[in-house]
Write a protein that holds these residues in place. Structure first.
Motif, PDB file in Angstrom:
ATOM      1  N   LEU A 411       7.505  28.938 -10.412  1.00  0.00           N
ATOM      2  CA  LEU A 411       7.661  27.509 -10.677  1.00  0.00           C
ATOM      3  C   LEU A 411       6.816  26.678  -9.716  1.00  0.00           C
ATOM      4  O   LEU A 411       6.158  25.700 -10.121  1.00  0.00           O
ATOM      5  N   THR A 439      15.615  22.087  -8.487  1.00  0.00           N
ATOM      6  CA  THR A 439      14.603  21.384  -9.283  1.00  0.00           C
ATOM      7  C   THR A 439      13.249  21.456  -8.568  1.00  0.00           C
ATOM      8  O   THR A 439      13.175  21.457  -7.340  1.00  0.00           O
ATOM      9  N   LYS A 441       9.705  19.305  -8.846  1.00  0.00           N
ATOM     10  CA  LYS A 441       9.084  18.118  -9.443  1.00  0.00           C
ATOM     11  C   LYS A 441       7.636  18.016  -8.976  1.00  0.00           C
ATOM     12  O   LYS A 441       7.344  18.229  -7.800  1.00  0.00           O
ATOM     13  N   LEU A 452       7.195  20.459 -24.882  1.00  0.00           N
ATOM     14  CA  LEU A 452       8.413  20.914 -24.209  1.00  0.00           C
ATOM     15  C   LEU A 452       9.190  21.919 -25.061  1.00  0.00           C
ATOM     16  O   LEU A 452       9.879  22.791 -24.537  1.00  0.00           O
ATOM     17  N   LEU A 477       6.303  31.197 -17.378  1.00  0.00           N
ATOM     18  CA  LEU A 477       7.559  30.496 -17.664  1.00  0.00           C
ATOM     19  C   LEU A 477       8.501  31.343 -18.515  1.00  0.00           C
ATOM     20  O   LEU A 477       9.728  31.221 -18.407  1.00  0.00           O
ATOM     21  N   THR A 492      15.469  24.566 -17.698  1.00  0.00           N
ATOM     22  CA  THR A 492      15.047  23.515 -18.625  1.00  0.00           C
ATOM     23  C   THR A 492      13.879  22.743 -18.006  1.00  0.00           C
ATOM     24  O   THR A 492      13.597  22.843 -16.813  1.00  0.00           O
ATOM     25  N   ALA A 493      13.233  21.950 -18.840  1.00  0.00           N
ATOM     26  CA  ALA A 493      12.096  21.143 -18.382  1.00  0.00           C
ATOM     27  C   ALA A 493      12.241  19.735 -18.952  1.00  0.00           C
ATOM     28  O   ALA A 493      12.627  19.548 -20.110  1.00  0.00           O
ATOM     29  N   GLU A 494      11.950  18.755 -18.121  1.00  0.00           N
ATOM     30  CA  GLU A 494      11.926  17.348 -18.518  1.00  0.00           C
ATOM     31  C   GLU A 494      10.581  16.759 -18.096  1.00  0.00           C
ATOM     32  O   GLU A 494      10.048  17.112 -17.042  1.00  0.00           O
ATOM     33  N   SER A 495      10.058  15.876 -18.899  1.00  0.00           N
ATOM     34  CA  SER A 495       8.743  15.325 -18.559  1.00  0.00           C
ATOM     35  C   SER A 495       8.596  13.926 -19.111  1.00  0.00           C
ATOM     36  O   SER A 495       9.176  13.569 -20.149  1.00  0.00           O
ATOM     37  N   THR A 500       6.856  15.626 -14.041  1.00  0.00           N
ATOM     38  CA  THR A 500       7.429  16.762 -14.768  1.00  0.00           C
ATOM     39  C   THR A 500       8.445  17.448 -13.854  1.00  0.00           C
ATOM     40  O   THR A 500       8.169  17.667 -12.670  1.00  0.00           O
ATOM     41  N   PHE A 502      11.201  20.752 -13.559  1.00  0.00           N
ATOM     42  CA  PHE A 502      11.823  21.995 -14.018  1.00  0.00           C
ATOM     43  C   PHE A 502      13.145  22.150 -13.260  1.00  0.00           C
ATOM     44  O   PHE A 502      13.169  22.058 -12.030  1.00  0.00           O
TER      45      PHE A 502
END
Length: 518
Positions: A411, A439, A441, A452, A477, A492-495, A500, A502
């Motif tokens: 990551l 996390t 970032k 995503l 990943l 999970t991933a948010e962007s 971004t 993880f």
């Protein structure tokens, strides 16, 4: 005949095969001829314009001198004979003025009154042309003018029409016919001489250029033939039959020698890489057989580096050994794609060989994150990034430490490679209602919602071109998610644009919940 061999023969008929026409020598020769023709036309026009300008300047100067002499002689004759300063007095001295002017010039002279009529009664007034009549009208208005009649080689005659002024009063008009043919002939000879020297100089330079071109092109043609032969052997997968580059080419001390030496080293590297690829083929086949679900995608991805290597080999054939930058790029791409192939094989084997069950221990997630950040600090520094770890002093989960370490390394490495340079990468651990979380970032362009959805799929890459530059096979990943699932965790991933994140969430109490294993 093999498929690659047919493709080579089909393209070879349309490419340069060593003849003069369509080659470098023909193009440069044609360019030199065009440059000569254009420069000749330009020089001829410029020289003609300059010589004509000088002739006109000379005529203007002589006309001014003649005008001053005519006014001086007219005034002197009027005073000598005691005549009035008018047209009648000027008519009396007309013959004497012609004699005075004949003493200083050999030109044909005609003395006229203010209306342009000849003073000599024996001379009948001829019908004047429109242009000549305009000259007399200008002279009647007090202006000295002239008209040139000439060709570009031999003939040039000038008609001067000058008002005669005595004490500021016009008393008559003087018409002079001057012959400048000798000067026009001198100008024509000058033009011919300059063009002759230019043609001789160009011919000599052209011959020297052809000799130099032949000196440089001949070894390039030999190198081109060798590269075409090498590409043919690569297409037939007969790497061991590629002959060495001739020593006269590699022993040259100029740029061609450097080019031939680099090309020879590149062939050695290609042969080594093909041998390494052959060695990895067995492992790749075993992996494809063990993971049937990956078969279609893995086949495509494993062929990609081979296609790049073979593509650059075929591109060398088309280039013919002319572009050193292309060779350097080809060598770099062959090495990079071979290394990418090896890394992809190792990642696929990792997905295959993880045990279903292994002993688990309590792991300090915060301490492990700091340890990983310290080990990745040097790589982050190369991109201008900084790694910041925040979280409680101790945040424990139950799991396999080496697997969790690999997950964190993947990551963080992913954040370094695809994040924006010169920005911080934040690693945070903590606990919330969902469980223990970590996390990662980074700052960057962000991912779309469609990206995503597929980012954890095997062999998926958001930016394929950039992934290959970084050596990614699109499995990192996927491996991270499997490690998380093996520990009953969720990755999970948010962007969004500019950021971004993880997030990995582990069970708070470390209870077993039917993990899937790896």
């Amino acid at each position: 005949m093999k498929r690659g061999e047919r493709r080579l023969e089909k393209g070879g008929g349309k490419r340069f095969v060593g003849g003069f026409v369509h080659g470098i020598r023909w193009k440069i020769s044609l360019g030199l001829v065009l440059i000569f023709l254009l420069s000749s036309v330009f020089l001829y026009q410029m020289l003609q314009t300059r010589l004509r300008t000088r002739l006109e300047e000379q005529i203007t100067g002589e006309m001014t001198s003649l005008w001053q002499n005519a006014n001086f002689y007219a005034r002197q004759l009027l005073v000598t004979y005691g005549l009035n300063n008018d047209e009648e007095g000027f008519a009396e001295i007309g013959e004497g003025l012609e004699e005075e002017l004949a003493a200083v010039t050999e030109w044909e002279t005609e003395v006229c009154d203010c209306l342009g009529n000849p003073l000599d009664a024996s001379e009948a007034q001829a019908d004047r042309s429109g242009e000549e009549q305009e000259l007399f009208e200008a002279a009647a208005a007090g202006r000295a003018v002239y008209r040139m009649v000439y060709d570009r080689a031999e003939y040039c005659r000038v008609t001067f029409v000058l008002p005669v002024l005595v004490s500021g009063k016009q008393v008559g008009i003087l018409r002079v016919m001057a012959d400048y043919s000798d000067r026009q002939q001198e100008n024509a000879q000058t033009v011919r001489l300059v063009l002759g020297v230019m043609i001789f100089t160009f011919g000599l330079a052209f011959i020297l250029c052809l000799l130099l071109l032949n000196h440089f092109v001949t070894p390039l043609l030999r190198l081109s033939g060798h590269s075409r032969h090498a590409a043919q052997r690569m297409c037939e997968e007969e790497i061991d039959q590629i002959p060495a580059v001739p020593e006269p080419l590699t022993h040259r001390q100029d740029e061609i020698g450097v080019l031939a030496g680099n090309y020879s080293r590149m062939l050695d590297t290609v042969q080594e890489q093909f041998q390494r690829i052959e060695g990895d083929r067995t492992q790749i086949q075993e992996l494809l057989e063990s993971r049937q679900e990956f078969f279609d995608q893995a086949t495509h991805e494993l062929k990609t580096p081979l296609t790049v290597i073979r593509g650059y080999a075929q591109l060398l054939q088309e280039d013919g050994g002319k572009d050193w930058e292309l060779w350097e790029t080809g060598l770099d791409q062959i090495l990079r794609e071979s290394d990418r192939l090896q890394r992809m094989v190792r990642q696929l084997l990792d997905l295959r060989s993880r045990p279903q069950e292994a002993e688990r221990t309590w792991i300090d997630l915060t301490g492990l994150a700091r340890n990983v950040a310290k080990s990745m600090e040097l790589k982050a520094r190369r991109y201008g990034n900084t790694l910041c770890v925040t979280g409680p002093e101790e945040c424990r989960i139950l799991g396999q430490e080496e697997l969790i370490r690999q997950l964190l390394i993947n990551l963080v490495d992913n954040a370094i490679k695809y994040g924006e340079e010169n920005t911080p990468i934040e690693i945070e651990t903590g606990e919330n209602r969902a469980g223990i979380y970590l996390t990662v970032k980074n700052s960057g362009p962000g991912l779309s919602s469609e990206e995503l959805e597929h980012i954890f799929e095997p062999f998926y890459r958001v930016d394929k071109a950039r992934s290959r530059e970084q050596g990614s096979a699109g499995l990192g990943l996927t491996l991270c998610r499997k490690i998380a699932e093996a520990h009953q965790g969720l990755l999970t991933a948010e962007s969004e644009p500019g950021r971004t994140v993880f997030r990995i969430t582990f069970p708070r109490d470390g209870e077993e919940k039917g993990g899937t294993g790896i």
